[in-house]
Design an enzyme around this catalytic site. Structure first.
Site, PDB file in Angstrom:
ATOM      1  N   SER A  28     -30.005   9.744 -58.525  1.00 11.52           N
ATOM      2  CA  SER A  28     -28.987  10.983 -58.275  1.00 11.52           C
ATOM      3  C   SER A  28     -29.133  10.961 -59.932  1.00 11.52           C
ATOM      4  O   SER A  28     -28.300  11.831 -60.569  1.00 11.52           O
ATOM      5  CB  SER A  28     -27.549   9.283 -58.606  1.00 11.52           C
ATOM      6  N   THR A  29     -29.732   9.689 -60.731  1.00 10.29           N
ATOM      7  CA  THR A  29     -30.125   9.752 -62.393  1.00 10.29           C
ATOM      8  C   THR A  29     -31.103  10.766 -62.356  1.00 10.29           C
ATOM      9  O   THR A  29     -30.332  11.505 -63.576  1.00 10.29           O
ATOM     10  CB  THR A  29     -30.394   8.692 -62.803  1.00 10.29           C
ATOM     11  N   ASP A  72     -37.893   9.685 -64.809  1.00 14.80           N
ATOM     12  CA  ASP A  72     -37.441   8.707 -63.291  1.00 14.80           C
ATOM     13  C   ASP A  72     -36.526   7.783 -63.484  1.00 14.80           C
ATOM     14  O   ASP A  72     -36.280   7.295 -64.644  1.00 14.80           O
ATOM     15  CB  ASP A  72     -38.513   9.106 -62.163  1.00 14.80           C
ATOM     16  N   LYS A 118     -39.803   0.205 -58.275  1.00  8.33           N
ATOM     17  CA  LYS A 118     -40.050   1.867 -57.571  1.00  8.33           C
ATOM     18  C   LYS A 118     -40.297   1.900 -56.151  1.00  8.33           C
ATOM     19  O   LYS A 118     -41.047   0.868 -55.701  1.00  8.33           O
ATOM     20  CB  LYS A 118     -40.783   2.865 -57.985  1.00  8.33           C
ATOM     21  N   GLY A 126     -37.132   4.558 -51.916  1.00  8.93           N
ATOM     22  CA  GLY A 126     -37.224   6.296 -51.226  1.00  8.93           C
ATOM     23  C   GLY A 126     -38.944   6.027 -50.502  1.00  8.93           C
ATOM     24  O   GLY A 126     -39.339   4.872 -50.311  1.00  8.93           O
ATOM     25  N   GLU A 147     -44.842   9.233 -57.359  1.00 11.52           N
ATOM     26  CA  GLU A 147     -43.711   9.027 -58.710  1.00 11.52           C
ATOM     27  C   GLU A 147     -44.985   8.183 -59.136  1.00 11.52           C
ATOM     28  O   GLU A 147     -45.348   8.488 -60.345  1.00 11.52           O
ATOM     29  CB  GLU A 147     -43.200   7.924 -57.873  1.00 11.52           C
ATOM     30  N   LYS A 172     -29.706  -1.718 -63.515  1.00 12.93           N
ATOM     31  CA  LYS A 172     -31.048  -1.632 -63.601  1.00 12.93           C
ATOM     32  C   LYS A 172     -31.493  -2.127 -63.809  1.00 12.93           C
ATOM     33  O   LYS A 172     -32.759  -2.963 -63.374  1.00 12.93           O
ATOM     34  CB  LYS A 172     -31.842  -0.144 -63.413  1.00 12.93           C
TER      35      LYS A 172
END
Length: 223
Positions: free
Chosen positions: A27-28, A81, A94, A97, A103, A121
């Site tokens: 989203s960010t 990211d 991370k 996903g 990434e 976060k």
């Protein structure tokens, strides 16, 4: 402007003409992609972008960005990211996903990896809020899982969104979501990497240059 929008726009100041920029996922990161497209159009910039996932690739193409594939590059100037967890020492988690390998490739190949997010976060220790993802090859995956469980408190094979099969990554692998008790995160990362069948894991160490964190309208910078 909410906190996610605030950091997405803050990092725009680091984008310069003729850069190759890596786009994150989430989203960010989506807000950054939208803001980047507007900046490029307004300032007539020459910017090429690469994506950390199919989702961000499609987002970039929909926004009219000059998208290039990963096999066309050897390094990038800037990678922006989000993250699942961030410590004040710039340890990053991370991989919730399915594209943590892409990434990590972008993070490793970038001259500057900037992490953006909001105060939710920030954690005192990686693994505090989420399990650590470990991408494993399907070949003999039960053996790999059993070996990992020698150092993990718990490991669960991630289901797909429908819940009727295993989740499959972009590289055709499975994902284990694991909980660990550890004292040294670097040592843990090395232990996980040394296990046969492990393709990659979600611990990002010594990769982020800066974390820009929005906290109720105020940008906090960790570096």
């Amino acid at each position: 402007m909410n906190d996610k929008e605030l950091v997405a726009h803050e990092v725009l100041g680091l984008v310069k003409n003729n850069m190759t920029v890596g786009l994150g996922t989430g989203s960010t990161a989506n807000l950054f992609i939208e803001a980047l497209a507007k900046k490029i159009k307004a300032e007539s910039l020459n910017i090429a972008v690469v994506a950390s996932s199919t989702v961000s690739q499609l987002k970039a193409q929909e926004a009219g960005l000059n998208y290039i594939s990963l096999d066309q590059i050897s390094e990038i100037d800037l990678y922006v990211d989000g993250a699942d967890e961030i410590t004040k020492e710039l340890e990053i988690l991370k991989g919730r996903g399915y594209d943590l390998v892409r990434e990590k490739l972008l993070a490793q190949s970038s001259k500057s990896f900037i992490v953006i997010g909001d105060k939710s976060k920030i954690v005192s220790k990686i693994g505090e809020n989420y399990p650590i993802p470990v991408e494993i090859t399907p070949i003999a995956w039960k053996i790999t899982k059993n070996i990992i469980e020698n150092i993990a408190e718990n490991c669960v094979l991630r289901p797909n969104a429908a819940g009727d099969a295993f989740a499959i990554t972009s590289y055709g692998n499975y994902v284990l979501d694991c909980e660990f008790k550890y004292e040294d995160l670097s040592k843990l990362a090395n232990e996980i990497s040394s296990i046969p069948g492990v393709f990659e894991h979600g611990i990002f160490l010594n990769l982020a240059k800066v974390a820009l964190i929005a906290n109720d309208g105020v940008i906090i910078k960790y570096n």
